[in-house]
Design an enzyme around this catalytic site. Structure first.
Site, PDB file in Angstrom:
ATOM      1  N   GLN A  45      -1.318  -1.570   0.638  1.00  0.00           N
ATOM      2  CA  GLN A  45      -0.567  -1.525  -0.622  1.00  0.00           C
ATOM      3  C   GLN A  45       0.098  -2.856  -0.945  1.00  0.00           C
ATOM      4  OE1 GLN A  45       2.156   1.465   1.345  1.00  0.00           O
ATOM      5  NE2 GLN A  45       3.682   0.466   0.017  1.00  0.00           N
ATOM      6  N   CYS A  59       2.979   3.603  -1.753  1.00  0.00           N
ATOM      7  CA  CYS A  59       2.496   4.319  -0.563  1.00  0.00           C
ATOM      8  C   CYS A  59       2.021   5.737  -0.884  1.00  0.00           C
ATOM      9  CB  CYS A  59       3.568   4.353   0.509  1.00  0.00           C
ATOM     10  SG  CYS A  59       5.080   5.190   0.012  1.00  0.00           S
ATOM     11  N   HIS A 109       8.768   6.871   2.672  1.00  0.00           N
ATOM     12  CA  HIS A 109       7.390   6.398   2.828  1.00  0.00           C
ATOM     13  C   HIS A 109       6.460   7.588   3.007  1.00  0.00           C
ATOM     14  CE1 HIS A 109       4.368   3.387   3.549  1.00  0.00           C
ATOM     15  NE2 HIS A 109       4.118   3.775   4.787  1.00  0.00           N
TER      16      HIS A 109
END
Length: 501
Positions: A110, A116, A420
């Protein structure tokens, strides 16, 4: 050192008087509890850090051999590198006795963006695409979903500003919404909105651009523009109401003005990211399979999604289990004013016990289904080693401190949140079938960890995993019932469960 308990001393006259008042007026049990407290007299009477404080602390610490060693080492070393536990790194290996049977590639990256959740989503979806077409290396376009998400989040923010124009600009709701108003991050239900509305395309059809891989310059410009647009729309609402316009006329006129402003947002985005395919426009995709045999496919992004990535488990038929110890289990939860597509599917979670989440993950891995999950990746983890382990750093031993917050307390005080999203593709079970560690496919390229794969211990899962996404057909039936039953508890926009991974 500093964590040692203070010795009891005679209370100050003020505290003695307060104690007497409590004895006189409070119930007997409160007075008894107060008298049992160990009360110390502060060195600094006004609450500041006094030189007497510092001198006293230094006198104690300078005679501590462990503290002197820490000062020698840590003054010229990264505290995380210096205090990594060798025992933890040796004990936690990248070996798993249960893995997804089909291996995808390459490891995605990314780069300097917060996408993410889109990488985790497309990494899950590509398993089926690659299996059906027998592909060797393949990526779906994260940038395609990123474009439509960013455009819709811009619209979502402006709609919220119209809807809440009666709130002052310094109201907590407006202040929060105008903070990270078009975050790169997102949630599973937002991904479902994008897939169902826009479909998906291979990365070669809509490749990466400079500003999809480095999103901060574009985000800064869009935020400035959108905040200015918000004030324009808020003023228009106020002026129309003052002029006696009906609610319907006010909304209609304000939305017409919003669409002019959104055209400017679209102009900026297409210049920086490129013009994406329309979801109902036909494109042609050419590819090589694992045997280097050429293939071709033609259709729309929506048709591509439905043909290759929506079976056997459709994104819209999957939902999020979360572990939030602050709230009741077997409860549906949503976040107020959180979303990307206006009028789309809301962000919904079913809160459940951590052990149920782990059993669900194991079931999915054994069924050959990769698991989208959300966590706080910055806690007790080491990027280069690709290791997530609660025993990784020896902070407590080094400094004689205790770091004992519970998962609920971390959420309450702002110490942790879902930051995340990644994919679980394997799990190692002990002889009793209990999980020991998990194989994690990250989106930070091939350098970190074991060629881009991380390993997560079961204890780390307990403390820092907040979400797993599961198809209804593989989920506990009672939790599916909770999800489908509606009646969600609504958490405020700033709740940590509203943090976008």
């Amino acid at each position: 050192m500093g964590s040692s308990p203070s010795k009891p001393v005679k209370p100050s006259p003020v505290l003695q008087q307060q104690h007497a008042e409590n004895e006189k007026h409070a119930p007997a049990e409160i007075a008894t509890a107060f008298s049992a407290l160990s009360v110390s007299t502060p060195t600094s009477v006004d609450g500041s850090v006094s030189l007497q404080n510092v001198s006293s602390w230094e006198s104690d610490i300078s005679h501590d051999p462990k503290a002197r060693l820490a000062r020698t080492v840590l003054s010229h070393s990264d505290i995380r590198d210096a205090l990594v536990s060798r025992k933890a790194t040796v004990a936690t290996t990248h070996i798993f006795n249960n893995e997804i049977d089909f291996k995808t590639g390459p490891i995605t990256n990314q780069k300097s963006s917060g996408r993410c959740w889109l990488f985790a989503t497309t990494n899950v979806l590509r398993y089926e695409v690659m299996k059906k077409l027998k592909l060797k290396d393949f990526q779906l376009s994260q940038s395609y979903l990123f474009f439509w998400d960013k455009l819709n989040k811009s619209n979502y923010y402006l709609e919220l500003m119209i809807e809440n124009a009666d709130l002052s600009v310094d109201d907590r709701v407006i202040s929060h919404l105008s903070g990270d108003l078009i975050s790169d991050g997102g949630q599973w239900d937002m991904a479902v909105n994008l897939l169902e509305t826009y479909g998906v395309v291979p990365q070669s059809v809509y490749p990466e651009s400079f500003h999809s891989s480095l999103s901060s310059p574009l985000n800064a410009l869009l935020k400035t523009k959108l905040r200015e647009d918000a004030l324009i729309l808020r003023k228009l609402v106020v002026d129309m109401k003052a002029a006696g316009a009906s609610a319907q006329a006010t909304v209609s006129a304000t939305r017409a003005e919003k669409e002019k402003l959104m055209k400017e947002i679209y102009t900026i985005m297409t210049a920086a990211l490129g013009v994406p395919p329309l979801p109902d426009a036909t494109f042609t995709w050419e590819y090589y399979d694992e045997n280097d045999k050429a293939g071709t496919w033609s259709g729309t992004p929506l048709e591509y999604y439905k043909t290759f990535a929506a079976k056997p488990y459709s994104a819209k038929d999957s939902f999020s289990l979360i572990n939030d110890p602050r709230n009741s289990y077997s409860q549906l939860i949503t976040i107020e004013k959180l979303g990307n597509i206006w009028g789309g599917r809301p962000v919904l979670y079913v809160n459940t016990e951590i052990e149920i989440m782990k059993v669900t993950v194991i079931k999915m891995v054994k069924a050959g289904v990769p698991v989208f999950f959300g966590c706080d990746v910055g806690k007790s983890s080491e990027r280069n080693l690709g290791l997530m382990d609660t025993t990784l750093f020896q902070y407590e031993d080094t400094f004689d401190i205790t770091l004992g917050l519970t998962k609920a307390q971390r959420l309450e005080i702002g110490e942790s949140a879902m930051t995340h999203a990644m994919v679980i593709s394997g799990v190692h079970l002990d002889a009793n079938g209990k999980p020991v560690r998990y194989k994690v496919e990250n989106s930070w390229g091939e350098v970190p960890g074991n060629k881009g794969y991380f390993v997560m211990t079961d204890e780390w899962f307990n403390e820092f995993v907040y979400q797993v996404v599961v198809p209804k057909s593989l989920a506990p039936k009672d939790l599916v019932t909770v999800f489908e039953g509606g009646n969600a508890k609504v958490l405020p926009p700033w709740d940590p469960m509203g943090t976008l991974a």
